[in-house]
Design an enzyme around this catalytic site. Structure first.
Site, PDB file in Angstrom:
ATOM      1  CG  ASP A  98      72.651  21.665  65.440  1.00  0.00           C
ATOM      2  OD1 ASP A  98      72.072  20.271  65.029  1.00  0.00           O
ATOM      3  OD2 ASP A  98      72.001  22.807  65.708  1.00  0.00           O
ATOM      4  CD  GLU A 120      69.536  24.867  60.567  1.00  0.00           C
ATOM      5  OE1 GLU A 120      69.888  24.007  61.560  1.00  0.00           O
ATOM      6  OE2 GLU A 120      68.563  24.760  60.681  1.00  0.00           O
ATOM      7  CD  GLU A 134      72.963  19.191  69.773  1.00  0.00           C
ATOM      8  OE1 GLU A 134      72.803  19.058  70.647  1.00  0.00           O
ATOM      9  OE2 GLU A 134      72.190  17.802  69.468  1.00  0.00           O
ATOM     10  CG  HIS A 202      63.885  15.419  69.820  1.00  0.00           C
ATOM     11  ND1 HIS A 202      63.088  15.890  69.833  1.00  0.00           N
ATOM     12  CD2 HIS A 202      64.959  15.035  69.499  1.00  0.00           C
ATOM     13  CE1 HIS A 202      63.652  16.595  68.774  1.00  0.00           C
ATOM     14  NE2 HIS A 202      65.264  16.222  69.319  1.00  0.00           N
ATOM     15  NE  ARG A 204      72.870  13.832  73.988  1.00  0.00           N
ATOM     16  CZ  ARG A 204      72.978  12.896  73.297  1.00  0.00           C
ATOM     17  NH1 ARG A 204      73.145  12.446  74.553  1.00  0.00           N
ATOM     18  NH2 ARG A 204      73.285  12.584  71.926  1.00  0.00           N
ATOM     19  CG  HIS A 235      63.025  11.676  69.013  1.00  0.00           C
ATOM     20  ND1 HIS A 235      64.529  10.592  69.923  1.00  0.00           N
ATOM     21  CD2 HIS A 235      63.330  12.576  67.994  1.00  0.00           C
ATOM     22  CE1 HIS A 235      64.640  10.911  69.193  1.00  0.00           C
ATOM     23  NE2 HIS A 235      64.095  11.989  67.806  1.00  0.00           N
TER      24      HIS A 235
HETATM   25  N1  UDP Z   1      59.080  15.962  62.194  1.00  0.00           N
HETATM   26  C1  UDP Z   1      58.581  14.443  61.303  1.00  0.00           C
HETATM   27  N2  UDP Z   1      58.136  14.332  62.409  1.00  0.00           N
HETATM   28  C2  UDP Z   1      57.733  13.891  63.567  1.00  0.00           C
HETATM   29  C3  UDP Z   1      58.362  15.586  64.576  1.00  0.00           C
HETATM   30  C4  UDP Z   1      58.968  16.302  63.596  1.00  0.00           C
HETATM   31  O1  UDP Z   1      58.746  14.892  60.329  1.00  0.00           O
HETATM   32  O2  UDP Z   1      57.562  13.734  64.570  1.00  0.00           O
HETATM   33  C5  UDP Z   1      59.932  17.108  61.740  1.00  0.00           C
HETATM   34  C6  UDP Z   1      59.276  18.502  62.210  1.00  0.00           C
HETATM   35  O3  UDP Z   1      58.268  18.894  61.327  1.00  0.00           O
HETATM   36  C7  UDP Z   1      61.200  19.774  61.298  1.00  0.00           C
HETATM   37  C8  UDP Z   1      62.419  18.469  61.994  1.00  0.00           C
HETATM   38  O4  UDP Z   1      61.240  16.981  62.221  1.00  0.00           O
HETATM   39  O5  UDP Z   1      61.723  19.678  60.489  1.00  0.00           O
HETATM   40  C9  UDP Z   1      62.451  18.643  63.319  1.00  0.00           C
HETATM   41  O6  UDP Z   1      63.072  17.756  63.877  1.00  0.00           O
HETATM   42  P1  UDP Z   1      63.891  17.038  65.237  1.00  0.00           P
HETATM   43  O7  UDP Z   1      62.815  17.380  66.097  1.00  0.00           O
HETATM   44  O8  UDP Z   1      63.976  15.574  65.263  1.00  0.00           O
HETATM   45  O9  UDP Z   1      65.730  18.377  65.315  1.00  0.00           O
HETATM   46  P2  UDP Z   1      65.523  19.486  65.672  1.00  0.00           P
HETATM   47  O10 UDP Z   1      65.183  20.618  64.697  1.00  0.00           O
HETATM   48  O11 UDP Z   1      65.723  19.299  67.013  1.00  0.00           O
HETATM   49  O12 UDP Z   1      67.189  19.472  65.454  1.00  0.00           O
END
Ligand code: UDP
Length: 368
Positions: A98, A120, A134, A202, A204, A235
């Site tokens: 997204d 997804e 998103e 992290h 927004r 982050h």
């Molecule tokens: N993740 C990672 N290292 C970190 C924090 C998260 O590899 O230090 C991984 C986590 O396992 C997941 C993905 O990053 O698979 C999530 O990404 P993020 O939180 O950036 O985005 P969201 O899932 O909220 O879109």
């Protein structure tokens, strides 16, 4: 040369993690020419994931600039992906999730009448401003896509409610494919006296007052509970990084660290007692590893884990967060009932299912 040309596009860390098993599968198939485009929306976070899954993007668009607005990102990705797609002319564009990368590249493909497969699909909070942008990206991409790969029945039903009923498939989420591949290679650490609480925050929607309240709560718990160790891979977004440093530095049992490579993050999840997060991907992964997950948001597009009793929405409210963490720390029976290891988002075979559907679709299109 393969029989079919497919472009897979990746912009951010979660897209890379979730697209990696699909790319690996297609790359093994001689009938497919798979071209990977990285827009570089999260450039630094992408590199280690590409290395881990042995992915070498064929095209790097390098769109990231300091302090870009959403409009800048949309403009850049739309213009650049339109140019690449009009030269490549693939039979299908695969997008995941997204992000702005997903919406802009899908629009570029639509203008070129290239069909889109959305991995997804169907996640909804039904609040167009949460998560922002998103939720709107998801809605718009569902209107543009031809194939919709839904992680769960609920996500397929969400599309049904919007009258999108054709070519909607329940496949599971590919994040579980990646997670299980890596998780098998990691040994469980024997648990010590201190309990790790892994934190990621992290998004927004949490910037400003909410994130301040979350950090104040963490600080309070860390001071009250010396048997707990917070681990927080921060982050790189400056809105988060600066405040985390200001509020949470130099506390003995709060470890602020750089973002972890995916393999190390999976290890950290496995070594944790509780996971506290506003991330979408982590909400999907934690239950599959049998870890209770507290969601630092007011709303989630992934309510399946909450319905199964393995996740709880705590928002940014201090009392709610503290109450739930203390209950998990102090009530063993309750902890066991939450850490039961059910995986509502997939069984590790989503990529195989997606590949099969894609090939069927391309074969049937060719016959027409
Ligand atoms: N993740 C990672 N290292 C970190 C924090 C998260 O590899 O230090 C991984 C986590 O396992 C997941 C993905 O990053 O698979 C999530 O990404 P993020 O939180 O950036 O985005 P969201 O899932 O909220 O879109």
């Amino acid at each position: 040369m393969g029989k079919y040309k497919i472009v897979a596009i990746i912009g951010t860390r979660p897209e890379a993690i979730k697209m990696a098993p699909i790319i690996s599968l297609f790359k093994k198939d001689k009938n497919i020419q798979l071209i990977t485009i990285s827009t570089g929306q999260h450039k630094e976070l992408l590199k280690p994931i590409f290395k881990l899954f042995k992915i070498k993007p064929d095209i790097e668009l390098d769109i990231m600039k300091e302090n870009q607005s959403l409009v800048d990102i949309q403009n850049n990705v739309l213009t650049k992906t339109y140019k690449e797609l009009s030269e490549i002319r693939p039979d299908l564009l695969l997008v995941q999730g997204d992000t702005s990368t997903v919406l802009a590249s899908s629009l570029a493909a639509f203008y070129l009448k290239i069909p889109i497969g959305h991995v997804e699909a169907g996640l909804r909070t039904n609040d167009i401003y949460d998560p922002f942008p998103e939720e709107m990206n998801r809605l718009l991409v569902s209107g543009l896509a031809t194939l919709h790969f839904c992680p769960t029945k609920l996500s397929k039903d969400n599309l049904g409610k919007e009258n999108i009923k054709k070519n909607t498939f329940i496949t599971g989420n590919t994040v579980i494919d990646s997670l299980l591949i890596l998780s098998k290679t990691i040994k469980n650490k024997p648990s010590g006296l201190t309990k790790n609480i892994l934190l990621t925050c992290h998004r927004r929607e949490n910037f400003g007052k909410s994130i301040e309240e979350i950090f104040d709560t963490i600080l309070e718990i860390a001071k009250e509970r010396k048997d707990v160790n917070f681990i927080y891979p921060v982050h790189p977004n400056p809105n988060v990084k600066n405040l985390a440093k200001e509020k949470l530095s130099n506390v003995e049992n709060i470890k602020l660290i750089e973002p972890l490579d995916y393999l190390d993050f999976v290890k950290a999840m496995k070594d944790s007692y509780i996971i506290l997060t506003d991330s979408g991907g982590v909400q999907e992964e934690a239950p599959a590893l049998g870890k209770p997950v507290l969601i630092l948001r007011e709303n989630t597009e992934r309510p399946e884990a909450v319905s199964c009793g393995v996740a709880k929405i705590v928002g940014h409210n201090k009392n709610k967060i503290k109450k739930e963490i203390y209950k998990l720390l102090d009530n063993k029976e309750y902890y066991k009932s939450v850490a039961k290891g059910v995986s509502p988002y997939g069984d590790g075979k989503a990529s195989q299912k997606i590949k099969k559907i894609v090939i069927n679709f391309l074969d049937s299109k060719k016959q027409k």
